[in-house]
Motif scaffolding. Sequence first.
Motif, PDB file in Angstrom:
ATOM      1  N   GLY A 114       0.795  -1.226   0.000  1.00 10.46           N
ATOM      2  CA  GLY A 114       0.000   0.000   0.000  1.00 10.46           C
ATOM      3  C   GLY A 114       0.824   1.270   0.000  1.00 10.46           C
ATOM      4  N   ARG A 115       1.973   1.247   0.679  1.00 12.44           N
ATOM      5  CA  ARG A 115       2.789   2.468   0.778  1.00 12.44           C
ATOM      6  C   ARG A 115       3.231   2.963  -0.596  1.00 12.44           C
ATOM      7  NH1 ARG A 115       6.373   5.316   4.401  1.00 12.44           N
ATOM      8  NH2 ARG A 115       7.828   6.373   3.028  1.00 12.44           N
ATOM      9  N   ILE A 116       3.497   2.043  -1.522  1.00 16.71           N
ATOM     10  CA  ILE A 116       4.002   2.446  -2.840  1.00 16.71           C
ATOM     11  C   ILE A 116       2.942   2.294  -3.934  1.00 16.71           C
ATOM     12  CG2 ILE A 116       6.423   2.078  -2.294  1.00 16.71           C
ATOM     13  CD1 ILE A 116       6.260  -0.623  -3.748  1.00 16.71           C
ATOM     14  N   GLU A 117       1.691   2.059  -3.525  1.00 18.26           N
ATOM     15  CA  GLU A 117       0.632   1.983  -4.540  1.00 18.26           C
ATOM     16  C   GLU A 117       0.115   3.397  -4.815  1.00 18.26           C
ATOM     17  OE1 GLU A 117      -2.826  -1.152  -5.047  1.00 18.26           O
ATOM     18  OE2 GLU A 117      -3.597   0.726  -4.243  1.00 18.26           O
ATOM     19  N   ILE A 118       0.853   4.139  -5.657  1.00 16.40           N
ATOM     20  CA  ILE A 118       0.505   5.516  -6.009  1.00 16.40           C
ATOM     21  C   ILE A 118       0.335   5.545  -7.530  1.00 16.40           C
ATOM     22  CG2 ILE A 118       1.167   7.933  -5.882  1.00 16.40           C
ATOM     23  CD1 ILE A 118       1.036   6.893  -3.110  1.00 16.40           C
ATOM     24  N   PRO A 119      -0.893   5.433  -8.030  1.00 15.13           N
ATOM     25  CA  PRO A 119      -1.085   5.312  -9.480  1.00 15.13           C
ATOM     26  C   PRO A 119      -0.834   6.600 -10.256  1.00 15.13           C
ATOM     27  CG  PRO A 119      -3.196   5.302  -8.336  1.00 15.13           C
ATOM     28  CD  PRO A 119      -2.140   5.258  -7.274  1.00 15.13           C
ATOM     29  N   ASP A 120      -0.873   7.749  -9.552  1.00 14.38           N
ATOM     30  CA  ASP A 120      -0.717   9.038 -10.239  1.00 14.38           C
ATOM     31  C   ASP A 120       0.302   9.877  -9.468  1.00 14.38           C
ATOM     32  OD1 ASP A 120      -1.135  11.100 -12.012  1.00 14.38           O
ATOM     33  OD2 ASP A 120      -3.073  11.703 -11.163  1.00 14.38           O
ATOM     34  N   PRO A 121       1.574   9.498  -9.509  1.00 13.87           N
ATOM     35  CA  PRO A 121       2.569  10.088  -8.604  1.00 13.87           C
ATOM     36  C   PRO A 121       2.964  11.516  -8.965  1.00 13.87           C
ATOM     37  CG  PRO A 121       3.620   8.498 -10.074  1.00 13.87           C
ATOM     38  CD  PRO A 121       2.137   8.427 -10.335  1.00 13.87           C
ATOM     39  N   ALA A 122       2.828  12.405  -7.989  1.00  9.91           N
ATOM     40  CA  ALA A 122       3.109  13.833  -8.211  1.00  9.91           C
ATOM     41  C   ALA A 122       4.573  14.086  -8.535  1.00  9.91           C
ATOM     42  CB  ALA A 122       2.713  14.630  -6.966  1.00  9.91           C
ATOM     43  N   GLY A 123       5.444  13.190  -8.099  1.00 11.60           N
ATOM     44  CA  GLY A 123       6.877  13.431  -8.295  1.00 11.60           C
ATOM     45  C   GLY A 123       7.497  12.605  -9.402  1.00 11.60           C
ATOM     46  N   SER A 124       6.692  12.116 -10.341  1.00 15.27           N
ATOM     47  CA  SER A 124       7.259  11.201 -11.351  1.00 15.27           C
ATOM     48  C   SER A 124       8.346  11.887 -12.178  1.00 15.27           C
ATOM     49  CB  SER A 124       6.161  10.653 -12.267  1.00 15.27           C
ATOM     50  OG  SER A 124       5.563  11.697 -13.019  1.00 15.27           O
ATOM     51  N   ALA A 125       8.105  13.109 -12.627  1.00 17.59           N
ATOM     52  CA  ALA A 125       9.110  13.785 -13.466  1.00 17.59           C
ATOM     53  C   ALA A 125      10.391  14.021 -12.674  1.00 17.59           C
ATOM     54  CB  ALA A 125       8.552  15.103 -13.989  1.00 17.59           C
ATOM     55  N   LEU A 126      10.239  14.359 -11.399  1.00 16.91           N
ATOM     56  CA  LEU A 126      11.416  14.601 -10.561  1.00 16.91           C
ATOM     57  C   LEU A 126      12.174  13.305 -10.302  1.00 16.91           C
ATOM     58  CD1 LEU A 126       9.670  17.067  -8.106  1.00 16.91           C
ATOM     59  CD2 LEU A 126      11.454  17.639  -9.768  1.00 16.91           C
ATOM     60  N   ALA A 127      11.424  12.215 -10.063  1.00 18.82           N
ATOM     61  CA  ALA A 127      12.064  10.920  -9.827  1.00 18.82           C
ATOM     62  C   ALA A 127      12.777  10.445 -11.092  1.00 18.82           C
ATOM     63  CB  ALA A 127      11.026   9.896  -9.380  1.00 18.82           C
ATOM     64  N   LEU A 128      12.132  10.621 -12.244  1.00 22.12           N
ATOM     65  CA  LEU A 128      12.755  10.199 -13.506  1.00 22.12           C
ATOM     66  C   LEU A 128      14.020  11.010 -13.774  1.00 22.12           C
ATOM     67  CD1 LEU A 128       9.442   9.794 -15.469  1.00 22.12           C
ATOM     68  CD2 LEU A 128      11.125   7.962 -15.143  1.00 22.12           C
ATOM     69  N   ASP A 129      13.976  12.284 -13.433  1.00 21.79           N
ATOM     70  CA  ASP A 129      15.175  13.113 -13.589  1.00 21.79           C
ATOM     71  C   ASP A 129      16.292  12.618 -12.676  1.00 21.79           C
ATOM     72  OD1 ASP A 129      16.662  15.435 -14.514  1.00 21.79           O
ATOM     73  OD2 ASP A 129      16.360  16.222 -12.500  1.00 21.79           O
ATOM     74  N   ALA A 130      15.928  12.268 -11.434  1.00 19.45           N
ATOM     75  CA  ALA A 130      16.927  11.758 -10.483  1.00 19.45           C
ATOM     76  C   ALA A 130      17.577  10.478 -11.007  1.00 19.45           C
ATOM     77  CB  ALA A 130      16.271  11.505  -9.126  1.00 19.45           C
ATOM     78  N   ILE A 131      16.746   9.600 -11.561  1.00 13.59           N
ATOM     79  CA  ILE A 131      17.238   8.316 -12.073  1.00 13.59           C
ATOM     80  C   ILE A 131      18.164   8.528 -13.268  1.00 13.59           C
ATOM     81  CG2 ILE A 131      16.508   6.220 -13.270  1.00 13.59           C
ATOM     82  CD1 ILE A 131      13.819   6.518 -11.642  1.00 13.59           C
ATOM     83  N   ARG A 132      17.718   9.352 -14.207  1.00 15.29           N
ATOM     84  CA  ARG A 132      18.493   9.522 -15.455  1.00 15.29           C
ATOM     85  C   ARG A 132      19.753  10.354 -15.220  1.00 15.29           C
ATOM     86  NH1 ARG A 132      12.907  10.194 -18.281  1.00 15.29           N
ATOM     87  NH2 ARG A 132      12.578   8.062 -19.052  1.00 15.29           N
ATOM     88  N   ALA A 133      19.646  11.377 -14.373  1.00 14.47           N
ATOM     89  CA  ALA A 133      20.815  12.234 -14.133  1.00 14.47           C
ATOM     90  C   ALA A 133      21.927  11.480 -13.428  1.00 14.47           C
ATOM     91  CB  ALA A 133      20.399  13.456 -13.310  1.00 14.47           C
TER      92      ALA A 133
END
Length: 397
Positions: A300-319
């Motif tokens: 449940g903690r990570i069941e976030i279907p519409d995550p507000a920080g997706s762009a920021l997380a993707l940037d963190a991963i790719r950078a």
Amino acid sequence: METNPALAGVRCTACDATFDASEVAGRCPSCDGVLDVTYDFDALDLARETFADRSTRSQWRYRELLPFAPPDAVSIEEGGTPLVPVPSLAAEFGVAAVYVKDEGRNPTGAIDDRGQSVAVTAAKRAGATDVALASTGDDGQSAAAYAGRAGLDSHTFVPSRAGFTNKAMVNVHGGDMSVVEGRIGDAASAFADAVADRDDWHPVQALSTPYAHEGLKTAYAEIVEALDWETPDRVLYPTGRGAGLHAFHKAARELDAVGLTDGLPKLYAAQAEGCAPIVRAFEEHRDGHEPWENPDTICGRIEIPDPAGSALALDAIRATDGGAVAAPDAEILEGATSLASDAGLEVGASSGSPVAAAYALAERGDLDADDVVVLVNAGAGSKDDDILRSHLMSKGI
Ligand SMILES: [Zn+2]
């Protein structure tokens, strides 16, 4: 109340607009983007010895990286959690070292305590009487605890599926709670409806305010200080909203900027196959996510279907040249229960996802022999005892 003298303001991560920190409490007034706290690091003179001489083990040990000064912070001595070596996993993965950053040992048993300490401090500074959020459980429990300590009222909207411990402890901390039938999206909608009529409710949910994710940074600072200021090679984070990955990325850049570390770790999102919008966006080379249509995971903690920080997380991963890995629930729960049985560590169900992701990376040959790998346990295993025990039953134990 005192601020950090290096505090510069807040900046929108989407449109780059900057604001005075005392004038903006939530999202960007121009574009509704996520706001980050900014600092004038030239004003700081920090050395590794600065920290060696400090006696406090709480997260306010890193006060130069936080917006407020410790005497006025709403704190329950959050932080100071151990980085526990797990040699059995290091041997299994064929790497130099594996550690678990055990955030279950925070005051309410979750990494969210770091964020709520800073967010509730910000709310109190702003003269708020009430704080409010929609929560999958842990951050709601934490917000209730910190609001209680600060003498504020808290309003938490949780989905009916949230864990019993979370729901019970929101009440025990004196918080007001609305249990909304369904999942986090339903709780978020109910929260949005309620808050529309209440301009006196101060937001404390991660990414809805600049301050909750700001507090999460200190977990990364503790990791590198525990490693004698060496940057770990890889950090795997149980990822829902994306706030934690963004916070770790911000922390790593700031620690580099002030000269305390050299280089960034490869950051990884670990998600559940039943709700993996950030993993899917990463694999499809997109900058943001598509909402996940039918979320279905026991985590449940990570069941976030519409995550507000997706762009920021993707940037963190790719950078950082990291990655994103989704695993089936059975492998995630096996990861959590095997850490308990083999290493004595009690990690939350959702925090089995970094373990499962690390197994996947090892099987693909993506780990190197000299790697130092950190797995983040975001919440205490004892809050998920029923889910973890049920996994054993599914194996006939
Ligand atoms: Zn903006």
